[in-house]
Design an enzyme around this catalytic site. Structure first.
Site, PDB file in Angstrom:
ATOM      1  N   ASP A  44      -0.125   3.448   6.992  1.00  0.00           N
ATOM      2  CA  ASP A  44       0.016   2.002   6.785  1.00  0.00           C
ATOM      3  C   ASP A  44      -0.939   1.492   5.724  1.00  0.00           C
ATOM      4  OD1 ASP A  44       1.983   0.611   8.388  1.00  0.00           O
ATOM      5  OD2 ASP A  44       0.908   1.392  10.130  1.00  0.00           O
ATOM      6  N   LYS A  86      -5.737 -13.360  12.745  1.00  0.00           N
ATOM      7  CA  LYS A  86      -5.068 -12.261  12.045  1.00  0.00           C
ATOM      8  C   LYS A  86      -3.755 -12.690  11.400  1.00  0.00           C
ATOM      9  CE  LYS A  86      -2.956  -7.721  12.576  1.00  0.00           C
ATOM     10  NZ  LYS A  86      -2.669  -6.564  13.442  1.00  0.00           N
ATOM     11  N   ASP A 122       5.485  -1.554   3.657  1.00  0.00           N
ATOM     12  CA  ASP A 122       4.198  -0.946   3.274  1.00  0.00           C
ATOM     13  C   ASP A 122       3.731   0.076   4.300  1.00  0.00           C
ATOM     14  OD1 ASP A 122       3.679  -2.700   5.300  1.00  0.00           O
ATOM     15  OD2 ASP A 122       1.877  -3.560   4.413  1.00  0.00           O
TER      16      ASP A 122
END
Length: 1221
Positions: free
Chosen positions: A912, A981, A1140
């Site tokens: 990742d 986050k 991604d």
């Protein structure tokens, strides 16, 4: 509505449900019994029989009168009148009986003519009466043309008196003056009347109408209704105000249709209209005329004059064969005609295209010739792959796939069996009723078209009535109990008709070419030299698939709405299913009601609760999917153009967009083919990865799914677990109690709405899981492939929506690579690291610490693999529990194998990116501080940007708390990584302060100890501090973001949508425009279509400026992924991605990591921002007419002020362990 649910229908079951000897009485236990008695009873009373006779004979009279009118039109009689047929009163019924013996006479006609037509009329009457006396289902077929078709007009009404006179003169001289000679003269007529130039506003309004008219004409040709297309063109042309709608492609479309039939007279009519409209024929116009001459074998002189005029118009003869899209047979007829005039002519083969070499410096190595390159091959033999191709071909030709549902099978009780019989009998009846209703609808739409107006008739003819009936019944079975928006249903139905009509019939040629293509992929074959799949396919010479014109979205919705209304009108059920003791009547199955969704009133089609209950009792076990909604059973076709690739027969666009959107496709079509090679080859590579189902995980999930689900593990609960409506005084009826206060009533309504919302969400999640798990079970013993395409930013997605690796934790855990690789010396270590990454337990630790942790908990890992539901259940505590369990099972098998290095692993290991959007921003700005925060710089431990932002926010909070800020004091101890986050992650993708506040508010509400009365104030405070922290930590990032935002704002103010080209050469345009609304009136309700992708509307400035920064970054991360995919393929690796997050075999992780870092450095070594600035200046500031505009001047100044960059050295990325980890 993605998958359509339908049970097994059994013909004849309705008869079996009638009680023996009592066809008119109700059967017991909810069977159909005599529910159809009022319309189908075999023992109707005399009055009812008389009424039926009346209706029958009245219809007979209408048919006879129509026949008389037909005979008059044919000229059989000069004047015909029909006496009224004598009618007698019925004794008691009060109705009328037609006297069969009453003669039908003609008045005023010559005796000999009268006897002739009377004999014909009597004969027709006898045939019709005989037909009425025949039992149902045995009526002879008629070949009589419908009345509307006889009224179609072929001769045009021209607005130019000169052309109208020429047409009349030539029609009178036709035997001496052939049409073909007149064509040559007509071509010399220059357009005399200039078409009016519409202003910008009216042109915008006309464009939508033109698209609808052209789509109608093309659909008429596709369904064999050329005369109807011609008639509508004639009527539209004859009305002067309507002529501005007509364009050259419309005339060419009809001309080409007549040319294919060799009908020169009708083709001439169109040519007259074309000249009358002031248009000049183009190559396609001449090709139609010459093709028709070739079919009719005309003389050379006419053809010679036609060719001479074509050359005088500046059109080349060679262009007829190189620039006009014709079939092989049409090209042959065209060549026959040309060679009559010029026998020596031979069309030159198209010159070999110049070597198409992608000019991007990023792809030089990919397309460099290297005989030593070894591209990966599949593990299947040529024979196996050919067999898989035939299976997939069968699936796509069938258009649908029937899948067994994984819902728990009910006990086959008497009640269940009876419900299934009832449903089967109902469907049998509905099939015939729907078929009749569709016929009536088509007849009505055909009459509308015969009046010269656009209608849905040709669209309704695209599929057979049987297919349409099947589609409607599938839609009915898929409706959720709470109903579905009529607008959504209409759009879905229209799309499904469009998809099914697009099947191409090139099976034989395709099978031959595909078999040769498989030599590149099969394990037991060889090719002359290594090449990419696209290059091999193009070398085989497969003809390019012509691009299809998309339907306007308003046509799609109008067609779907019409079909939905047919369903509502036709489908009925016995009232005994709802009220067993009530009277026997037929009641609708679907109801149209209005409801509020998100403060808007919308129309909903809702099934009757009795029908829903019948379905639940029957518990049928089949699901029906469109063939394009399921994975492929053979490797997809390689992408060779923006509209050619993926499925074998079902056309798919390289760039997905809303139906009816053309701007993306037009950009791609104008792009030089070589510039798209990188994207085409990357999509092909992603689709060529073979998959299989992880059966061990699937079995465990199915056990939970068939029980009561487990929402904590991502397995949705069944509807029976949904919250019930309140009972007692809190029940909905409580709102009616006189003693209930307004506040109590409001609270009851809110609680009821909340529970209904939860129930709907549970229903949606359950259906999504049902489709995914049913497809997984269906494919568990198969190898399959997931063809890919991209969105307008270049991000890639699998075409199959329900079962792929882009879904949730559960969806990803169900999949593994079909082709295994030996683990090698380091493969087991990477499996361990991957497992710990999935748990989320050691995010701030080194890779070695993660391996050590996996060794320390090996007993828990093995226990999870061997006793997942009865052991210590360590895997359930992971962030991604199902993937963690699948990894535990893989590690257990490796540990128990004799030699772990030779163990064949099919398990995908992920790497990742670390907040990948911020990584691209930091690289663009060479921001050293930002680069260190997102792991572009080497470090012993991973940097966590979310924790750093949370720490910075805490610093600001302490300062404010000391100064007495109340909300800062309340937030003490509540600022954590989890709270900030999502906002940090999405700031880089354009989230606004409003959106960020909502995200933080949601996190704060999840905290049990946080005082809820401060949530609103605290979320406002925190989002402000998060943005301030990011500004301080990522100063370079924020300056680039502001530059992109301001550039997009100014571009949209000049009246254009923002465009750019990715470093890989893919053209991008943002589809954000001001909303355009189209009203579809009539029927159940009027529908308003609101679209933000209409390019005739001005750009939406707010969306353009807010969307540009995140969309630009998305185009960069997709470029990085594609480069990694292509280089991994060149090195023989299996590679797939979830944006991604990059996947490969455990043995190949190190190679993939190296490629990933190298390509990131190569990408950002390009002058990306400078290239963007130059492109935008050339695209939006170079027009001499607009260059003096104030906005253009400001835009140019802004674009020239490219943000300065920092000093970060990109080479450091190579040494960063945690860049992707």
């Amino acid at each position: 509505m993605s998958a359509l649910r339908c049970g097994r229908c059994a013909a004849g079951l309705r008869r079996a449900l009638w009680p023996k000897g009592h066809p008119g009485l109700l059967a017991e236990e909810g069977a159909l019994g005599g529910v159809w008695g009022r319309k189908r009873s075999l023992s109707a009373n005399a009055c009812e029989q008389d009424r039926r006779k009346d209706c029958g004979h009245a219809e007979l009279l209408e048919v006879l009168e129509a026949r008389v009118r037909q005979l008059q039109a044919e000229g059989t009689a000069e004047e015909v009148t029909v006496k009224r047929v004598a009618m007698a009163q019925a004794p008691e019924a009060g109705g009328i009986w037609p006297l069969r013996q009453a003669p039908v006479e003609a008045e005023g006609a010559a005796p000999e003519l009268s006897s002739h037509w009377v004999q014909k009329l009597d004969k027709d009457q006898q045939l019709i009466e005989k037909r009425w006396q025949q039992p149902e289902g045995k009526q002879p077929k008629t070949v009589e043309k419908p009345i509307w078709e006889k009224r179609l007009r072929m001769e045009p009404r021209l607005l130019s008196r000169k052309l109208a006179g020429q047409l009349q003169q030539w029609e009178r001289k036709r035997p001496q003056s052939p049409w073909e000679e007149q064509l040559a003269r007509l071509l010399q007529e220059a357009p005399k009347r200039l078409r009016r130039e519409a202003d910008e506003g009216s042109e915008s309004r006309l464009e939508g109408q033109r698209q609808k008219l052209l789509a109608f004409l093309e659909c008429c040709l596709l369904t064999g209704h050329l005369t109807l297309a011609h008639h509508v063109l004639v009527v539209q042309h004859s009305r002067a105000p309507q002529q501005q709608l007509l364009t050259l492609p419309m005339y060419n479309t009809v001309m080409l249709g007549w040319a294919r039939q060799g009908s020169f007279k009708e083709l001439m009519y169109v040519f007259f209209m074309l000249k009358d409209a002031g248009l000049a024929p183009d190559l396609l116009s001449y090709a139609a005329a010459l093709q028709c001459m070739g079919r009719l074998d005309q003389d050379a002189s006419t053809i010679r004059r036609c060719l001479k005029q074509m050359e005088q118009d500046g059109l080349s003869l060679q262009g007829l064969f190189s620039a006009v899209p014709l079939s092989t047979e049409e090209r042959a007829e065209l060549l026959r005609a040309v060679r009559k005039a010029r026998p020596a002519f031979s069309p030159q083969p198209p010159p070999p295209p110049p070597p198409q070499v992608n000019t991007s410096p990023l792809l030089q190595e990919i397309y460099a010739k290297d005989p030593s390159v070894s591209y990966p091959r599949l593990h299947l033999s040529l024979k196996e792959l050919q067999g898989l191709f035939r299976q997939q071909l069968g699936v796509e030709m069938a258009t649908t796939v029937t899948v067994e549902s994984v819902e728990k099978a009910p006990l086959l009780t008497k009640e269940v069996l009876q419900a299934r019989k009832t449903l089967a009998a109902l469907r049998t009846e509905w099939e015939s009723v729907l078929s009749l209703e569709l016929q009536k609808t088509k007849e009505s739409e055909a009459r509308t078209a015969a009046e010269g107006r656009l209608s849905l008739f040709p669209y309704l003819c695209l599929l057979s009535e049987k297919d349409l009936v099947g589609l409607l019944l599938q839609t009915l079975q898929a409706l959720p109990p709470h109903g579905e928006s009529l607008l959504f249903l209409a759009h879905e139905l229209g799309l499904r008709v469009l998809k099914r009509k697009r099947l191409r019939n090139q099976v034989e040629e395709l099978e031959q070419r595909y078999s040769e293509y498989l030599h590149l992929l099969a394990s037991d074959t060889q090719v002359a030299e290594p090449c990419l799949p696209r290059q091999h396919w193009e070398a085989l010479g497969m003809p390019e698939v012509p691009r299809e014109q998309p339907w306007p979205v308003s046509v799609l919705v109008q067609l779907g709405k019409q079909l939905a209304e047919v369903l509502v009108r036709a489908v009925q059920m016995p009232s005994s299913l709802a009220a067993p003791r009530g009277p026997s009547t037929l009641i609708p199955v679907l109801y149209h009601v209005y409801s509020f969704r998100s403060f808007r009133q919308i129309g909903i089609l809702k099934p009757h609760p009795a029908f829903t209950q019948l379905q639940e009792t029957a518990a049928e076990r089949t699901l029906i999917f469109e063939s394009t909604e399921v994975p492929m059973l053979c490797p997809p076709l390689p992408w060779t153009s923006p509209h050619s690739g993926a499925f074998l027969l079902s056309p798919t666009k390289m760039m997905r967009s809303l139906e009816g959107t053309q701007q993306h496709q037009l950009l791609l079509e104008r792009c030089p083919p070589a510039e798209l090679h990188g994207a085409l080859d990357a999509l092909t590579q992603l689709g060529n990865c073979a998959w299989r189902v992880n059966g061990r995980v699937l079995d465990l999930v199915l056990d939970l799914f068939r029980d009561k689900g487990c929402p904590r593990l991502g397995v949705p609960a069944p509807p029976t677990e949904a919250p019930r409506s309140p009972e007692g005084r809190q029940a909905p009826k409580g709102c009616l109690l006189p003693e209930a206060s307004p506040a109590d009533k409001a609270e009851m309504r809110r609680e009821l709405a909340r529970r209904l919302k939860v129930a709907r969400e549970m229903q949606s999640l359950r259906a999504d899981a049902l489709y995914r798990l049913s497809l997984a079970q269906h494919l568990r013993n198969h190898i399959f492939w997931l063809p890919h395409n991209m969105d307008f930013r270049g991000r890639t997605y699998p075409c199959s929506p329900h079962f792929n690796h882009l879904g949730s934790d559960l969806a990803r855990a169900l999949l593994e690579f079909a082709q295994g690789r030996p683990l090698g010396p380091n493969g087991l270590d990477w499996l361990k690291i991957h497992l710990v990454n999935l748990t989320g337990f050691k995010k701030r630790e080194s890779l070695q610490a993660r391996r050590d942790y996996a060794d320390a908990v090996m007993e828990d890992i093995l226990d999870s693999a061997e006793r997942p539901m009865t052991g210590r259940k360590w895997w359930m505590e992971a962030d991604e529990p199902w993937q963690a369990l699948a990894c535990c099972m893989e590690i257990a098998q490796v540990v128990h194998s004799p030699d772990p290095t030779t163990y064949i692993s099919h398990f995908p290991v992920h790497q990742d990116g670390s907040c990948n959007g911020l990584q691209h921003y930091a690289a663009l700005g060479r921001d050293s501080t930002g680069a260190a925060s997102v792991n572009l710089s080497p470090s012993d431990l991973p940097q966590d940007v979310y924790s750093e932002v949370a720490a910075q926010v805490e610093v600001f909070r302490r300062q404010d708390a000391r100064q007495g800020v109340r909300v800062a004091q309340v937030l003490e101890g509540f600022i954590s990584r989890k709270v900030v986050k999502q906002t940090v992650m999405t700031v880089v993708y354009g989230v606004t302060r409003y959106g960020g506040r909502l995200q933080i508010e949601k996190r704060l509400r999840e905290l049990e100890d946080f005082p809820q009365e401060f949530v609103w104030e605290a979320s406002h405070y925190l989002v402000r501090q998060v943005f301030n922290s990011l500004q301080e930590m990522f100063s370079g990032t924020r300056s680039i973001q502001r530059w992109l935002t301001e550039s997009a704002r100014l571009i949209s103010l000049t009246g254009s949508a923002v465009e750019w080209i990715t470093p890989l050469g893919v053209p991008i345009i943002q589809p954000y425009h001001r909303d355009s609304k189209v009203m579809i009136k009539g029927g159940l309700q009027s529908l308003t279509l609101s679209s933000s992708v209409d390019t005739n509307q001005k750009p939406n400035t707010l969306k353009q400026k807010n969307g540009f920064p995140p969309n630009f970054i998305h185009s960069l991360d997709s470029t990085h992924m594609m480069l990694t995919a292509l280089h991994c393929y060149r090195k023989g690796l299996t590679f797939v991605s979830v944006h991604d997050c990059f996947w490969t075999h455990a043995a190949d992780v190190e190679v993939m990591n190296q490629v990933c870092r190298e390509q990131f450095i190569r990408l950002h070594s390009q002058p990306i921002l400078q290239d963007l600035s130059r492109f935008l200046i050339k695209r939006f500031c170079s027009n001499s007419r607009t260059s003096k505009s104030m906005w253009v001047s400001r835009l140019k100044d802004t674009l020239l002020s490219v943000p300065p960059t920092g000093t970060f050295d990109l080479e450091q990325v190579k040494r960063s362990t945690f860049f992707f980890s």
